[in-house]
Design a protein around this motif. Sequence first.
Motif, mmCIF file in Angstrom:
data_model
loop_
_atom_site.group_PDB
_atom_site.id
_atom_site.type_symbol
_atom_site.label_atom_id
_atom_site.label_comp_id
_atom_site.label_asym_id
_atom_site.label_seq_id
_atom_site.Cartn_x
_atom_site.Cartn_y
_atom_site.Cartn_z
ATOM 1 N N MET A 1 0.831 -1.206 0.000
ATOM 2 C CA MET A 1 0.000 0.000 0.000
ATOM 3 C C MET A 1 0.864 1.253 0.000
ATOM 4 O O MET A 1 1.584 1.528 0.972
ATOM 5 N N PRO A 2 0.815 2.044 -1.088
ATOM 6 C CA PRO A 2 1.628 3.267 -1.137
ATOM 7 C C PRO A 2 0.982 4.405 -0.360
ATOM 8 O O PRO A 2 -0.187 4.332 0.003
ATOM 9 N N ALA A 3 1.745 5.442 -0.121
ATOM 10 C CA ALA A 3 1.219 6.651 0.522
ATOM 11 C C ALA A 3 0.854 7.652 -0.566
ATOM 12 O O ALA A 3 1.693 8.028 -1.385
ATOM 13 N N PHE A 4 -0.412 8.085 -0.579
ATOM 14 C CA PHE A 4 -0.868 9.033 -1.594
ATOM 15 C C PHE A 4 -0.766 10.444 -1.013
ATOM 16 O O PHE A 4 -1.771 11.118 -0.787
ATOM 17 N N GLN A 5 0.442 10.890 -0.801
ATOM 18 C CA GLN A 5 0.654 12.170 -0.133
ATOM 19 C C GLN A 5 0.388 13.361 -1.039
ATOM 20 O O GLN A 5 0.198 14.480 -0.563
ATOM 21 N N LYS A 6 0.398 13.152 -2.353
ATOM 22 C CA LYS A 6 0.193 14.272 -3.266
ATOM 23 C C LYS A 6 -1.284 14.527 -3.566
ATOM 24 O O LYS A 6 -1.612 15.492 -4.233
ATOM 25 N N MET A 7 -2.145 13.641 -3.094
ATOM 26 C CA MET A 7 -3.574 13.879 -3.298
ATOM 27 C C MET A 7 -4.043 15.035 -2.425
ATOM 28 O O MET A 7 -3.554 15.213 -1.305
ATOM 29 N N SER A 8 -5.019 15.772 -2.911
ATOM 30 C CA SER A 8 -5.612 16.822 -2.086
ATOM 31 C C SER A 8 -6.545 16.178 -1.061
ATOM 32 O O SER A 8 -6.973 15.024 -1.219
ATOM 33 N N ASP A 9 -6.873 16.933 -0.023
ATOM 34 C CA ASP A 9 -7.826 16.427 0.968
ATOM 35 C C ASP A 9 -9.162 16.115 0.309
ATOM 36 O O ASP A 9 -9.836 15.131 0.662
ATOM 37 N N ALA A 10 -9.546 16.956 -0.662
ATOM 38 C CA ALA A 10 -10.825 16.730 -1.346
ATOM 39 C C ALA A 10 -10.806 15.414 -2.120
ATOM 40 O O ALA A 10 -11.816 14.690 -2.179
ATOM 41 N N GLN A 11 -9.683 15.086 -2.729
ATOM 42 C CA GLN A 11 -9.589 13.822 -3.473
ATOM 43 C C GLN A 11 -9.656 12.623 -2.529
ATOM 44 O O GLN A 11 -10.323 11.628 -2.819
ATOM 45 N N VAL A 12 -8.950 12.719 -1.402
ATOM 46 C CA VAL A 12 -8.990 11.617 -0.428
ATOM 47 C C VAL A 12 -10.421 11.448 0.092
ATOM 48 O O VAL A 12 -10.937 10.326 0.182
ATOM 49 N N ASP A 13 -11.058 12.553 0.423
ATOM 50 C CA ASP A 13 -12.441 12.487 0.910
ATOM 51 C C ASP A 13 -13.364 11.864 -0.137
ATOM 52 O O ASP A 13 -14.295 11.118 0.196
ATOM 53 N N ALA A 14 -13.117 12.185 -1.406
ATOM 54 C CA ALA A 14 -13.967 11.652 -2.479
ATOM 55 C C ALA A 14 -13.830 10.141 -2.581
ATOM 56 O O ALA A 14 -14.821 9.428 -2.807
ATOM 57 N N ILE A 15 -12.622 9.631 -2.414
ATOM 58 C CA ILE A 15 -12.429 8.177 -2.459
ATOM 59 C C ILE A 15 -13.144 7.514 -1.277
ATOM 60 O O ILE A 15 -13.818 6.490 -1.427
ATOM 61 N N VAL A 16 -13.017 8.107 -0.099
ATOM 62 C CA VAL A 16 -13.685 7.542 1.085
ATOM 63 C C VAL A 16 -15.200 7.551 0.879
ATOM 64 O O VAL A 16 -15.886 6.561 1.183
ATOM 65 N N LYS A 17 -15.728 8.643 0.341
ATOM 66 C CA LYS A 17 -17.173 8.716 0.085
ATOM 67 C C LYS A 17 -17.591 7.651 -0.927
ATOM 68 O O LYS A 17 -18.641 7.012 -0.774
ATOM 69 N N PHE A 18 -16.762 7.446 -1.952
ATOM 70 C CA PHE A 18 -17.081 6.398 -2.934
ATOM 71 C C PHE A 18 -17.127 5.028 -2.267
ATOM 72 O O PHE A 18 -18.021 4.218 -2.527
ATOM 73 N N LEU A 19 -16.167 4.764 -1.382
ATOM 74 C CA LEU A 19 -16.158 3.474 -0.679
ATOM 75 C C LEU A 19 -17.419 3.311 0.170
ATOM 76 O O LEU A 19 -18.022 2.239 0.204
ATOM 77 N N ARG A 20 -17.809 4.386 0.835
ATOM 78 C CA ARG A 20 -19.013 4.304 1.668
ATOM 79 C C ARG A 20 -20.259 4.103 0.807
ATOM 80 O O ARG A 20 -21.104 3.248 1.097
ATOM 81 N N ASP A 21 -20.395 4.898 -0.252
ATOM 82 C CA ASP A 21 -21.588 4.822 -1.097
ATOM 83 C C ASP A 21 -21.686 3.463 -1.791
ATOM 84 O O ASP A 21 -22.761 2.865 -1.866
ATOM 85 N N SER A 22 -20.568 2.988 -2.322
ATOM 86 C CA SER A 22 -20.603 1.744 -3.094
ATOM 87 C C SER A 22 -20.804 0.527 -2.198
ATOM 88 O O SER A 22 -21.349 -0.487 -2.640
ATOM 89 N N SER A 23 -20.364 0.611 -0.955
ATOM 90 C CA SER A 23 -20.504 -0.536 -0.049
ATOM 91 C C SER A 23 -21.764 -0.438 0.810
ATOM 92 O O SER A 23 -22.176 -1.428 1.426
ATOM 93 N N GLY A 24 -22.334 0.762 0.873
ATOM 94 C CA GLY A 24 -23.511 0.947 1.718
ATOM 95 C C GLY A 24 -23.202 0.863 3.194
ATOM 96 O O GLY A 24 -24.090 0.568 4.002
ATOM 97 N N THR A 25 -21.961 1.106 3.551
ATOM 98 C CA THR A 25 -21.560 1.005 4.958
ATOM 99 C C THR A 25 -21.590 2.379 5.620
ATOM 100 O O THR A 25 -21.546 3.412 4.954
ATOM 101 N N VAL A 26 -21.654 2.351 6.913
ATOM 102 C CA VAL A 26 -21.645 3.572 7.720
ATOM 103 C C VAL A 26 -20.378 3.558 8.572
ATOM 104 O O VAL A 26 -20.010 2.526 9.155
#
Length: 352
Positions: free
Chosen positions: A79-104
């Motif tokens: 697992m690499p460190a995605f240090q160059k991503m913006s906070d908004a990009q990281v948040d977007a990935i987390v939101k995608f994981l939540r939405d696609s999995s239906g988890t809370v």
Amino acid sequence: MSLRRYLVLAGALLSGIGSPALLLAAPNGQALYEEHCSACHQMEGQGGIGLPLMNAKLSDVSDLYLRKTIRLGRPGRVMPAFQKMSDAQVDAIVKFLRDSSGTVARTFTDEPVVGDAANGEKLYTENCVKCHGEDGSGEGEGTGVTLSRERTFLVMPASISNSGFLASASDQMIKQVIINGRRLSGMPSFGHDRLQESEINDLVAYVRSFEEQERQVEALDEDERPTHVYESPYDFDTTVSNVKAALTGANFRIFPDRYIEQGLVDEFSMNTRQVGVRFCNFNVMYGMLKIEPRLGTVLPCRISILERKDGSVLLVVPNLRVVSRWFNNDELVGLWDRMEETFTEIVDEVTL
């Protein structure tokens, strides 16, 4: 900015059609996941070279843990460190994981867990060392899939001493994992009267102490890349022939050639002077897969041979020293170090 473009932009703002925030498109979490995560975790989160992102696991962690994991990665691991991503990009990935999995997301307080690390070490030795290893890395004798874990387990034991994990997980999260376990990944529950709460606190204190016991990992040269590139002294056809002869001499079975561009362009446009020679020793392969089933996604037995426009020929060979250290498995590292020696001998023979 041209006058026309300026007037269009000013007009849009004044008419209320768009605000600066709306004019800048929000990061697309699915697109970012596809680009940066799916190769290892797969689109549905089934896992491959990366860990499975099971709903049960996503439900057991906080969004903050996911954000920090993406940002910090797992140093020295796949697992690499995605240090160059913006906070908004990281948040977007987390939101995608939540939405696609239906988890809370779970929430954990920041309240530190206070315990006796010395007693925690005793409890760790009795209950945890078999899977997580003496130093929490999940490495070492007795931690391989074939030795200590059931064949149905999807992954190797997590490295709970990895700096990326310790920086991402709160004390309260570690405590809950110890109490409840993680059934799908094989982690048993130590709560519910198996251990007292004070003992679980001691275990958390000991796991946290790994931050002060940084494990010395064999250093690789900063410039060492996942592939070796050699220049062949021979023409393309002779080099291909030499590679196959050397592989046969080293007891590898050779599979039909595959052009590098095969499947990427139509058959009439393929560059037939760029070919991958695939090979295998089934005994070695089965041994590797017993040690680490995820190797099925990255089997390294391939030498690519490329002819450049000036007629010179390159050999591209996996650097097994680098690739093997992406997995937390000493047994695998030892085996691939020996394979690296074999690859070096083959290249020496080809380029004599």
